[in-house]
Write an enzyme that holds these catalytic residues in place. Structure first.
Site, PDB file in Angstrom:
ATOM      1  N   HIS A 140      26.784  81.492  54.125  1.00 47.22           N
ATOM      2  CA  HIS A 140      26.673  82.917  54.440  1.00 47.22           C
ATOM      3  C   HIS A 140      27.126  83.758  53.249  1.00 47.22           C
ATOM      4  O   HIS A 140      26.448  84.727  52.861  1.00 47.22           O
ATOM      5  CB  HIS A 140      27.539  83.221  55.672  1.00 47.22           C
ATOM      6  N   GLU A 141      28.254  83.390  52.656  1.00 42.90           N
ATOM      7  CA  GLU A 141      28.776  84.157  51.521  1.00 42.90           C
ATOM      8  C   GLU A 141      27.891  84.003  50.283  1.00 42.90           C
ATOM      9  O   GLU A 141      27.662  84.965  49.543  1.00 42.90           O
ATOM     10  CB  GLU A 141      30.214  83.737  51.209  1.00 42.90           C
ATOM     11  N   HIS A 144      25.034  86.308  50.620  1.00 43.29           N
ATOM     12  CA  HIS A 144      25.371  87.683  50.227  1.00 43.29           C
ATOM     13  C   HIS A 144      25.174  87.861  48.724  1.00 43.29           C
ATOM     14  O   HIS A 144      24.615  88.855  48.263  1.00 43.29           O
ATOM     15  CB  HIS A 144      26.831  87.981  50.574  1.00 43.29           C
ATOM     16  N   GLU A 218      24.527  91.801  57.107  1.00 43.68           N
ATOM     17  CA  GLU A 218      25.186  90.656  57.758  1.00 43.68           C
ATOM     18  C   GLU A 218      24.165  89.780  58.478  1.00 43.68           C
ATOM     19  O   GLU A 218      24.259  88.549  58.450  1.00 43.68           O
ATOM     20  CB  GLU A 218      26.259  91.145  58.735  1.00 43.68           C
TER      21      GLU A 218
END
Length: 301
Positions: A140-141, A144, A218
């Protein structure tokens, strides 16, 4: 959020005083439309760009990060290897990997660009998540970073700051002129008081727009994380995060970067940086956001 807006406005007034001196030295008239736009752009983008460029430095010191330069344990080695594999798959440079001491399950990413980023996880996450769930959080990071979210957020904030400054002064001149009977308006104490109030109001609406984009990114990062680590792992990680939903001990400088967001309902929801975990899980299970497409868009950005 109100405290953040007030601090923003106080900083605005201080910087505007400095800018007025600088602009006078260069012969820029802030009362003209062109001068106002120059001033607004200087301040609006200047602050957000400085924040972006210093984001890693600020995060390291504010959160007390331990950056893993040489892995000292199997856990640190696994973290570095996992991020390296995901970064290669996402087509970005290897981010710095760090750990910070915090009881809650959390992680964040920051950095000025996709090839000079930082990914950090909490000790609470390492204690509470298994490898599959932690892998999904890291993905997930990394997503980003691959999506360029930090840069896009800084640019959006710069645009919003600029509009707030310009609109507050244009509307302020009209209101001041109406109240004083002077068709030109502007320049007096009443004008600056009106501008201050208008900046609070417009700043609140600007924050709503920025937070809407933050919530949208997100969903994209969740989808990108699912593409890198697997949908079921990402869903399991979000379910695990629900155990500490609302807990966030990250310093305010980096709190909005954390994967674990705050809880809010009604109007408060408009100022949240993260959507509710239940909605994020539903979006993943429904496949409403294409993770592969999100990553491809990031690679082409």
């Amino acid at each position: 959020m109100l405290k953040r807006v007030v601090l923003f406005l106080a900083t605005n007034m201080a910087v505007l005083a400095l800018l007025s001196i600088v602009m006078s030295l260069f012969g820029i008239n802030a009362q003209s439309m062109s001068g106002l736009l120059v001033m607004a752009a200087l301040f609006g983008f200047g602050g957000s760009m400085i924040s972006l460029l210093s984001s890693k430095w600020v995060a390291k010191r504010a959160a007390g990060l331990h950056v893993i330069e040489q892995p000292r344990s199997d856990v640190e080695r696994w973290l570095v290897d996992t991020v390296a594999r995901q970064a290669q798959a996402a087509g970005i440079g290897m981010p710095e990997v760090a750990i910070y001491d915090a009881p809650e399950i959390n992680a964040f990413a920051t950095g000025a660009n996709r090839n000079n980023a930082l990914v950090a996880v909490s000790t609470g996450l390492l204690r509470s998540m298994d490898h599959d769930e932690a892998e999904a959080v890291l993905a997930h990071e990394v997503s980003h970073v691959a999506n360029g979210d930090m840069v896009t957020m800084a640019l959006l904030q710069g645009v919003l700051n600029t509009f707030v400054i310009v609109l507050a002064r244009l509307v302020g001149r009209v209101v001041d002129g109406f109240l004083s009977g002077d068709r030109e308006g502007g320049g007096g104490l009443a004008y600056y008081a009106i501008v201050f109030v208008l900046e609070m109001v417009f700043g609140l609406f600007a924050s709503m727009i920025a937070m809407w984009f933050s919530r949208h990114r997100e969903f994209r990062a969740d989808a990108g994380g699912a593409a890198l680590a697997g949908r079921q792992k990402m869903v399991a990680a979000l379910r695990r995060l629900s155990l500490n939903q609302g807990q966030n001990t990250l310093p305010k400088q980096v709190a909005a970067f954390g994967i674990s967001g705050a809880i809010g309902h009604g109007l408060r929801r408009l100022l949240l940086s993260h959507p509710p975990l239940e909605e994020r899980i539903q979006a993943l299970e429904a496949g409403s956001v294409d993770g592969e497409a999100a990553l491809r868009q990031g690679l082409l950005a």
